[in-house]
Design a protein around this motif. Structure first.
Motif, short mmCIF file in Angstrom:
data_model
loop_
_atom_site.label_atom_id
_atom_site.label_comp_id
_atom_site.label_asym_id
_atom_site.label_seq_id
_atom_site.Cartn_x
_atom_site.Cartn_y
_atom_site.Cartn_z
N THR A 81 -11.14 -27.25 -5.02
CA THR A 81 -11.22 -26.26 -6.07
C THR A 81 -10.47 -24.94 -5.37
OG1 THR A 81 -12.81 -27.26 -6.83
CG2 THR A 81 -12.96 -24.90 -7.69
N ALA A 82 -11.07 -24.81 -4.44
CA ALA A 82 -10.91 -23.12 -4.05
C ALA A 82 -9.30 -23.21 -3.85
CB ALA A 82 -11.70 -22.68 -2.83
N PHE A 83 -8.65 -24.34 -2.53
CA PHE A 83 -7.14 -24.09 -1.81
C PHE A 83 -6.26 -24.61 -3.31
CE2 PHE A 83 -9.76 -24.43 1.87
CZ PHE A 83 -8.59 -23.32 2.50
N LEU A 84 -6.95 -24.80 -4.27
CA LEU A 84 -6.02 -25.69 -5.17
C LEU A 84 -6.28 -24.20 -6.22
CD1 LEU A 84 -6.25 -29.06 -6.07
CD2 LEU A 84 -4.33 -28.23 -5.30
N ILE A 85 -6.65 -23.54 -6.42
CA ILE A 85 -7.49 -21.73 -7.26
C ILE A 85 -6.15 -21.37 -7.23
CG2 ILE A 85 -7.68 -20.50 -8.58
CD1 ILE A 85 -9.73 -22.39 -9.00
N ALA A 86 -6.30 -21.38 -5.49
CA ALA A 86 -5.65 -20.47 -4.69
C ALA A 86 -3.94 -20.94 -4.23
CB ALA A 86 -6.13 -20.25 -2.92
N GLU A 87 -3.75 -21.67 -4.89
CA GLU A 87 -2.21 -21.80 -4.90
C GLU A 87 -1.92 -22.50 -6.18
OE1 GLU A 87 -0.78 -25.22 -2.86
OE2 GLU A 87 -1.78 -24.81 -0.51
N GLY A 88 -2.29 -21.43 -7.39
CA GLY A 88 -1.95 -20.99 -8.55
C GLY A 88 -1.92 -22.64 -9.31
#
Length: 916
Positions: A299-306
């Protein structure tokens, strides 16, 4: 060189990269999780993905050896670990892959020696706990005896420790297409005394047993098409992968990846939030805590990539992961939004290594919490519906939830299909998964290519091969220039409608009237990328003229000029003159530069979470998508416009510099994750506050933008807003259009000066009063005393047509044409109430060219009949759709000619529903 154990994951990662740097490898930062220039993958699923084009010879790097720690997600397509997450000790959706790579430099001997030295000398892993595997030879490819001989030499192992496996285990492929080759794995034994006889068994639930820790792929082939032949690569290469979580479990003495310092802190956070202990076993609570830990990282990494949670493609994958985690939290008894807290723990623990997490901390927290609030609001309703279905299924002896019911949970309540499966399994029911997937029509993520039609056309590959180097773009400095035609592709349409596709054929010559794609060595035409549309213009030569409608970049290094030969003929090898449409390019420059200032203004007004999610700029369009969870107020829009126009009025000079990526970041340049950046980037500086990376064409100075005006703002997805705006002459045209509309409104309202709003208010109030009177008269007519009044004989006369079916009184009537939906609904309610406490009423009417339907079911009868379910098949008869509550539903359709048939169908539908 060796490291102390137990070693931290940061030390393990750093040691790996330093080891290979000392052996001539370029240490390459992790690429984004979203593959760049690769339509065949949804996410980067292996360390070699960013180097795919290097292995195939389509891309060149200034180094032949590389090492990286790559972010990976395996949750779709060939590599999908989702169902095993939390259940086994080894599987995660998100993981880090340590890898070393050789692009035509060293091969098997050095790769094996490097791996053995790092594991046994530096990490000090006992050789007694290791075995290796090689390819045994299947599918027409010989056994890898060369690798076996090297392993004997390097390790001293006999054949009892050099095991031979088949195509499924020791021949590595990235997917249906791409580089591939035989591989050699290194396996480690977790537990007491290593037992080679247990090799091949799945590790036990506690993690003991043999597990793969490092895979050395000897990249020798490429599969260009699915199920196609293997083609030898230009130079044999090396691709290795060692999961950081797996090697950390070895060096930290843990039998489970979830007990390493990478994941245990997140598991403990889930335990803390639930108020329950984590025992490290296979109990349901332990599984749920591990699922939450893993899914919080994804979740954190995908949201960080938009990537934002939504219903399509990558966005749906994220939503699916988040909602699985939320469901497991619900299982643990966590009765409030919690996932954002675990995601913030991911940021705290991994933000030093991956700065994008820190940079988008606020966004990660906001999007995660908003999604959980939304889902929790529907979770109880969805669970209630399932409980009702389960009761019905138990009474009827059914064991499988119908496809329509599972699909409805997805479309109405956002339940991922696998979540419905889990909930059903907990109550010992199955789900008709294939049927549900067919109903949903592929709303879930596709297995395989994210865009199956986006694979590179062989004609484009052939055209790229004609170029010794990538096409040179001269358009930053010039809008025209001369060049030589290298290739011509004749373009013909095949098929019709949605199935239509372009067929490209390389030709030496093209005549007037033919649609073509032209390739030259250097061009001033900007090929569409980074949200900026491709240029239009002309290509001319002696007696020939090609109208260029677009410029595209179908493969790295290739630019094609799409157009039609309007005069004469063109040939390969011919010198031509290329000229971009100056007015269109100038308008595009204005719009593109304005997006960067707009991006700054949004962050200034709304906060740093307002990050670019996407954009499109061209001569007549300025579209900007950004992350924000509510509509902008009128005051915020005005403030954003003021900030942008104030910057424009400074007329600051726009400067560009070519810099190393690290230097650009140090100087404050903002990067957009949706974009691909190389080691060297183009940094755009408009003001000290507006510094971004961009490869597009821009205004020379901010004053060139002219007036900036936001024309609309709205939502496009959960947590994503969209602004449309105009600049320069387009903004002037917009303002004139608004003035003209106001003038027409004044004329119609007979308003003078500033009293237009007052006049319109009076007109609207009068119209509402008239509508109320008309509705009242219509109801009185419908309920009237006789047919002369158009009401069908009044309520009492209408009730005489009711039929009794299974103890329920059912009435269906067609009302006079033009009856509005509100009146239809009100009358249906009155008729239902008159019929008693076990009744169902359907009324229909033609309103213009539309059929309107209303169904009412009395509350006690909803135990057996649901209005929302009754109306769906009836609505289909009139070519429409509908739905609603168990006691009330409405629908509309376009086939008025079938209205009588639809109304009559209520009786059969009630009989069917009562019989099921």
């Amino acid at each position: 060189m060796s490291i102390a154990t137990p070693a931290s994951s940061d030390l393990i990662r750093r040691t790996f990269l330093e080891f290979f740097a000392q052996r001539g490898h370029e240490v390459v930062p992790s690429a984004p999780l979203l593959p760049q220039n690769d339509p065949t993958l949804m996410f980067v699923n292996a360390g070699m993905v960013p180097f795919k084009d290097v292995f195939t010879g389509k891309d060149k790097r200034p180094y032949q050896r590389a090492a990286s720690s790559q972010k990976c997600i395996r949750i779709s397509g060939k590599h999908n670990d989702l169902e095993n997450v939390g259940v086994t000790a080894r599987h995660q959706t998100f993981f880090e892959m340590l890898g070393n790579f050789s692009f035509g430099d060293y091969f098997k001997e050095d790769a094996i020696a490097f791996a053995w030295e790092l594991l046994t000398k530096v990490y000090e892993v006992s050789p007694s706990r290791l075995v290796v595997t090689i390819y045994n030879g299947e599918g027409g490819f010989p056994a890898d005896e060369e690798a076996a001989a090297i392993w004997r030499k390097v390790t001293g192992f006999g054949d009892d420790r050099i095991l031979r496996l088949g195509l499924a285990d020791n021949f590595w492929t990235m997917g249906d297409v791409g580089p591939c080759g035989p591989c050699s794995e290194i396996h480690f034994f977790h537990g007491n005394e290593p037992d080679v006889s247990r090799f091949g068994e799945e590790p036990r639930m506690d993690g003991t047993g043999w597990t793969e820790i490092w895979n050395n792929v000897f990249m020798q082939y490429e599969r260009v098409e699915k199920d196609g032949p293997l083609v030898p690569l230009p130079a044999p290469s090396i691709d290795t992968g060692m999961g950081l979580e797996r090697i950390a479990s070895v060096l930290q003495g843990a039998t489970s990846n979830y007990d390493t310092d990478l994941l245990r802190g997140l598991v403990d956070k889930a335990a803390e939030l639930s108020g329950k202990p984590y025992t490290g076993g296979s109990a349901d609570d332990d599984v749920s805590m591990r699922v939450i830990a893993d899914h919080a990282r994804t979740t954190a990494f995908l949201i960080a990539e938009g990537v934002m949670p939504e219903r399509q493609r990558r966005e749906y994958v994220l939503r699916r992961v988040m909602r699985r985690a939320i469901r497991h939290g619900h299982r643990l008894g966590i009765d409030r939004p919690f996932l954002h807290e675990v995601a913030l723990e991911v940021v705290r623990r991994m933000g030093e290594t991956y700065p994008e997490l820190r940079d988008r901390r606020e966004l990660i927290a906001r999007v995660t919490e908003d999604e959980e609030v939304r889902f929790r609001s529907t979770l109880k309703r969805g669970m209630k519906i399932l409980d009702e279905r389960f009761a019905e299924m138990r009474s009827s002896g059914e064991r499988t939830l119908a496809a329509a019911a599972a699909a409805d949970l997805y479309t109405t309540y956002g339940f991922p299909l696998d979540l419905t499966q889990v909930i059903c399994a907990e109550s010992n029911f199955d789900v008709d998964v294939p049927g549900a997937e067919a109903v949903i029509h592929g709303a879930a993520e596709a297995d395989g290519p994210i865009d199956p039609n986006a694979a590179v056309d062989p004609a484009h590959r052939a055209a790229r091969a004609q170029l010794a180097q990538p096409v040179v773009f001269t358009g930053y400095e010039h809008e025209e220039g001369d060049s030589e035609i290298v290739a011509i592709l004749r373009v013909e349409a095949q098929g019709e409608g949605e199935k239509a596709r372009k067929v490209r054929t390389p030709v030496p010559r093209a005549e007037a009237g033919e649609a073509v794609e032209i390739v030259v060595r250097e061009t001033p035409f900007y090929a569409e990328s980074g949200g900026q549309v491709g240029d239009s213009g002309e290509v001319t030569a002696d007696g020939a003229r090609v109208e260029v409608k677009d410029a595209q970049k179908p493969v790295a290094g290739l630019v094609v000029h799409e157009g039609v030969v309007r005069e004469g003929a063109i040939e390969v090898g011919q010198r031509v003159h290329l000229e971009v449409d100056h007015a269109a390019r100038s308008a595009t420059r204005r719009n593109h530069s304005a997006t960067h200032v707009l991006h700054w203004a949004l962050r200034k007004v709304l906060g740093e979470h307002a990050q670019q999610k996407g954009s499109r700029v061209g001569p007549d369009i300025l579209r900007f998508d950004f992350t924000h969870n509510r509509p902008l107020t009128r005051e915020e829009i005005a403030q954003i416009e003021d900030l942008v126009n104030e910057k424009v009025l400074t007329n600051a000079r726009v400067t560009t510099e070519i810099l190393p990526m690290d230097e650009a970041r140090r100087r404050g340049a903002m990067a957009i994750f949706e974009e691909k950046y190389g080691d060297t980037v183009r940094m755009l500086t408009m003001t000290p506050e507006v510094v971004e990376l961009c490869g597009g064409t821009h205004a020379r100075a901010l004053g060139d933008i002219g007036l900036f005006k936001i024309t609309s703002e709205g939502g496009v997805a959960a947590g994503v807003r969209r602004i449309l705006a105009s600049t320069g002459l387009n903004a002037l045209g917009y303002a004139r259009g608004v003035e003209a509309e106001l003038a027409r409104a004044r004329q119609v309202a007979k308003a003078q000066g500033g009293d237009l709003a007052e006049k319109i208010g009076k007109i609207v109030a009068h119209e509402r009063e008239l509508e109320k009177k008309v509705a009242d008269l219509e109801r009185r007519i419908l309920e009237g005393a006789g047919p002369a009044q158009g009401g069908g004989g009044g309520i009492e006369a209408m009730l005489e047509g009711a039929r009794e079916i299974g103890g329920i009184k059912v009435l269906a009537r067609r009302m006079p044409d033009g009856t509005n939906p509100g009146a239809l609904r009100d009358l249906a309610e009155k008729l239902r109430d008159k019929l008693g406490d076990r009744a169902a009423v359907l009324l229909g009417a033609a309103v213009g060219d539309k059929a309107q339907l209303a169904v009412m079911v009395s509350k006690p009868a909803t135990e057996r009949l649901k209005a929302g379910e009754l109306i769906k098949p009836i609505a289909r008869i009139v070519g429409g759709s509908g739905g609603g509550r168990p006691d009330m539903a409405q629908a509309g359709g376009t086939d008025v000619g079938q209205l009588d048939a639809a109304i009559a169908a209520i009786y059969a539908e009630v009989e069917r529903a009562l019989a099921s």
